[in-house]
Scaffold this motif. Sequence first.
Motif, PDB file in Angstrom:
ATOM      1  N   LEU A 114      72.392 -15.888 -24.230  1.00 49.37           N
ATOM      2  CA  LEU A 114      72.679 -15.907 -25.663  1.00 49.37           C
ATOM      3  C   LEU A 114      74.070 -15.357 -25.960  1.00 49.37           C
ATOM      4  N   ASN A 115      74.485 -14.379 -25.182  1.00 53.52           N
ATOM      5  CA  ASN A 115      75.837 -13.847 -25.330  1.00 53.52           C
ATOM      6  C   ASN A 115      76.876 -14.943 -25.101  1.00 53.52           C
ATOM      7  N   GLY A 116      76.529 -15.866 -24.201  1.00 56.96           N
ATOM      8  CA  GLY A 116      77.430 -16.968 -23.899  1.00 56.96           C
ATOM      9  C   GLY A 116      77.569 -17.990 -25.015  1.00 56.96           C
ATOM     10  N   VAL A 117      76.645 -17.938 -26.006  1.00 53.69           N
ATOM     11  CA  VAL A 117      76.754 -18.872 -27.142  1.00 53.69           C
ATOM     12  C   VAL A 117      77.048 -18.126 -28.445  1.00 53.69           C
ATOM     13  N   GLY A 118      77.587 -16.915 -28.303  1.00 53.65           N
ATOM     14  CA  GLY A 118      78.092 -16.209 -29.490  1.00 53.65           C
ATOM     15  C   GLY A 118      77.138 -15.257 -30.160  1.00 53.65           C
ATOM     16  N   ILE A 119      76.067 -14.865 -29.462  1.00 55.72           N
ATOM     17  CA  ILE A 119      75.081 -13.967 -30.069  1.00 55.72           C
ATOM     18  C   ILE A 119      74.817 -12.781 -29.150  1.00 55.72           C
ATOM     19  N   HIS A 120      74.996 -11.575 -29.669  1.00 56.67           N
ATOM     20  CA  HIS A 120      74.724 -10.363 -28.894  1.00 56.67           C
ATOM     21  C   HIS A 120      73.353  -9.837 -29.311  1.00 56.67           C
ATOM     22  N   VAL A 121      72.426  -9.781 -28.370  1.00 60.52           N
ATOM     23  CA  VAL A 121      71.062  -9.336 -28.656  1.00 60.52           C
ATOM     24  C   VAL A 121      71.008  -7.810 -28.672  1.00 60.52           C
ATOM     25  N   LEU A 122      70.465  -7.263 -29.764  1.00 53.16           N
ATOM     26  CA  LEU A 122      70.288  -5.816 -29.896  1.00 53.16           C
ATOM     27  C   LEU A 122      68.875  -5.393 -29.509  1.00 53.16           C
ATOM     28  N   GLY A 123      67.951  -6.337 -29.523  1.00 55.05           N
ATOM     29  CA  GLY A 123      66.571  -6.017 -29.167  1.00 55.05           C
ATOM     30  C   GLY A 123      65.665  -7.212 -29.406  1.00 55.05           C
ATOM     31  N   TRP A 124      64.456  -7.117 -28.894  1.00 54.73           N
ATOM     32  CA  TRP A 124      63.435  -8.135 -29.145  1.00 54.73           C
ATOM     33  C   TRP A 124      62.318  -7.489 -29.943  1.00 54.73           C
ATOM     34  N   TRP A 125      62.197  -7.921 -31.188  1.00 59.63           N
ATOM     35  CA  TRP A 125      61.177  -7.387 -32.081  1.00 59.63           C
ATOM     36  C   TRP A 125      59.899  -8.214 -31.953  1.00 59.63           C
ATOM     37  N   GLU A 126      58.910  -7.816 -32.708  1.00 64.63           N
ATOM     38  CA  GLU A 126      57.592  -8.445 -32.567  1.00 64.63           C
ATOM     39  C   GLU A 126      57.162  -9.182 -33.833  1.00 64.63           C
ATOM     40  N   ASN A 127      56.749 -10.438 -33.631  1.00 67.79           N
ATOM     41  CA  ASN A 127      56.093 -11.194 -34.683  1.00 67.79           C
ATOM     42  C   ASN A 127      54.585 -11.126 -34.454  1.00 67.79           C
ATOM     43  N   GLY A 128      54.176 -11.184 -33.184  1.00 70.39           N
ATOM     44  CA  GLY A 128      52.770 -11.022 -32.840  1.00 70.39           C
ATOM     45  C   GLY A 128      52.156 -12.274 -32.246  1.00 70.39           C
ATOM     46  N   PHE A 129      50.892 -12.170 -31.902  1.00 68.84           N
ATOM     47  CA  PHE A 129      50.175 -13.331 -31.378  1.00 68.84           C
ATOM     48  C   PHE A 129      49.872 -14.300 -32.525  1.00 68.84           C
ATOM     49  N   ARG A 130      50.040 -15.571 -32.242  1.00 64.13           N
ATOM     50  CA  ARG A 130      49.874 -16.594 -33.261  1.00 64.13           C
ATOM     51  C   ARG A 130      48.413 -17.055 -33.335  1.00 64.13           C
ATOM     52  N   HIS A 131      47.971 -17.312 -34.549  1.00 62.19           N
ATOM     53  CA  HIS A 131      46.609 -17.786 -34.799  1.00 62.19           C
ATOM     54  C   HIS A 131      46.667 -19.015 -35.717  1.00 62.19           C
ATOM     55  N   ILE A 132      45.560 -19.706 -35.829  1.00 60.04           N
ATOM     56  CA  ILE A 132      45.509 -20.975 -36.565  1.00 60.04           C
ATOM     57  C   ILE A 132      44.776 -20.793 -37.892  1.00 60.04           C
ATOM     58  N   THR A 133      45.314 -21.372 -38.959  1.00 60.65           N
ATOM     59  CA  THR A 133      44.600 -21.431 -40.234  1.00 60.65           C
ATOM     60  C   THR A 133      44.564 -22.872 -40.726  1.00 60.65           C
ATOM     61  N   ASN A 134      43.613 -23.160 -41.612  1.00 59.37           N
ATOM     62  CA  ASN A 134      43.575 -24.485 -42.250  1.00 59.37           C
ATOM     63  C   ASN A 134      42.761 -24.412 -43.536  1.00 59.37           C
TER      64      ASN A 134
ATOM     65  N   PHE B  48      49.867 -30.771 -45.462  1.00 61.99           N
ATOM     66  CA  PHE B  48      49.439 -30.262 -44.162  1.00 61.99           C
ATOM     67  C   PHE B  48      48.109 -29.533 -44.365  1.00 61.99           C
ATOM     68  N   ASP B  49      47.211 -29.691 -43.398  1.00 59.94           N
ATOM     69  CA  ASP B  49      45.935 -28.981 -43.471  1.00 59.94           C
ATOM     70  C   ASP B  49      46.085 -27.519 -43.096  1.00 59.94           C
ATOM     71  N   GLY B  50      46.963 -27.251 -42.141  1.00 58.51           N
ATOM     72  CA  GLY B  50      47.055 -25.889 -41.655  1.00 58.51           C
ATOM     73  C   GLY B  50      48.335 -25.589 -40.915  1.00 58.51           C
ATOM     74  N   GLN B  51      48.356 -24.443 -40.257  1.00 53.11           N
ATOM     75  CA  GLN B  51      49.553 -23.962 -39.576  1.00 53.11           C
ATOM     76  C   GLN B  51      49.143 -22.912 -38.556  1.00 53.11           C
ATOM     77  N   GLU B  52      50.110 -22.404 -37.800  1.00 53.11           N
ATOM     78  CA  GLU B  52      49.829 -21.348 -36.823  1.00 53.11           C
ATOM     79  C   GLU B  52      50.956 -20.335 -36.861  1.00 53.11           C
ATOM     80  N   ASN B  53      50.563 -19.073 -37.053  1.00 49.51           N
ATOM     81  CA  ASN B  53      51.530 -17.985 -37.176  1.00 49.51           C
ATOM     82  C   ASN B  53      50.833 -16.647 -36.939  1.00 49.51           C
ATOM     83  N   PRO B  54      51.582 -15.580 -36.721  1.00 52.73           N
ATOM     84  CA  PRO B  54      50.974 -14.251 -36.628  1.00 52.73           C
ATOM     85  C   PRO B  54      50.385 -13.812 -37.968  1.00 52.73           C
ATOM     86  N   VAL B  55      49.349 -12.990 -37.916  1.00 53.53           N
ATOM     87  CA  VAL B  55      48.593 -12.647 -39.112  1.00 53.53           C
ATOM     88  C   VAL B  55      49.406 -11.832 -40.117  1.00 53.53           C
TER      89      VAL B  55
END
Length: 339
Positions: A137-157, A209-216
């Motif tokens: 990512l540094n090679g494409v112009g982005i310096h990573v400061l950390g990896w944060w958490e979105n969480g495990f993804r689940h399904i809704t509809n 759309f009937d549903g989607q998938e994302n962290p709670v």
Amino acid sequence: MKLNRHLSAAALIAVAAFTALSVSAQDIKPRTARFGFGFAEDHPAGKAAKMFAAEMAKVSDGKMKISVIGNQALGPDPQMLGALQGGVQEFYTGSALGLLGQVKELGFQDVPFLFKTEAEAHAVFDGPVGNSLNEKLNGVGIHVLGWWENGFRHITNSRRPVNTLADLKGLKLRTQPNPLTLDAFKAIGANASPLPWSELFVALESKAFDGQENPVVLMYTQRFYEVQKYMTLSGHVYSPLIFAVSKKFWDSLSKEEQKLMTAAAKNATAYQRAGTAAEATTALQGMKDKGVQVTQFSEADLQKIRDLVPPAIAPHVQKIGPEFMNLVYSEIARVRAGK
């Protein structure tokens, strides 16, 4: 100057740290910056962004002023990532998949059922796997400061409870714009299509759309309970958030400024992950309290998914790169072995 001999070691360390920061702050140039993201500002990522901005203001004696701007006010994720690369926007947190065309290894994060726990994922993203991604990512112009958490993804509809694999068939689900994810959902019978995040709520509300998938936590802070009736705790993918600064902005900082920012980013990362963990339970209960019916796949159905998905995503995994995927698998094995 004599110090009281009863002054605690902790106090001495605090005094030394404050002195060091004060001296360092003298060399910091006045700067303004923008920290953009697509979440609501009460999402754990929004709270951590504010915490990071406040800490940078403190250690710079108010010289570094970072404006925290949520709810996609600076544009959708791909636009913000482009602005980051161009140096037009200084900080960002959110999905990194908008860079998939430039850093193919990012696609690994959507391989289903890679991680069993959040702690396992943290260890992998904080180790050689994360370091490899950060370098690319540094090679494409982005310096990573950390990896944060979105969480495990689940399904809704909004159509029906999904208790078994068969219940997924025919549901039109919005997924992230990753071919691997699309093919994974199609393999288990869902009608999967990508859609920009900014359009999702309206699409669910209008039944396009009937549903989607994302962290709670994300679903709850975005009020998806208003347009979705059913949730299935599938936990099919662990979703990280990149926390990054424009490389152009990073390179303009002095070594001392970079050191202070790295320390503040480390604190913000720990704070964000802890906040997400704390809010996940609250968010799930909140969804239930708002009338969302929550179910889970049986172990038998989860095994069916694990059997159906790998052949469908094999070409995508191959494109990510055997060497990188071997690193991922070896790191997961090492973490599980407690090494």
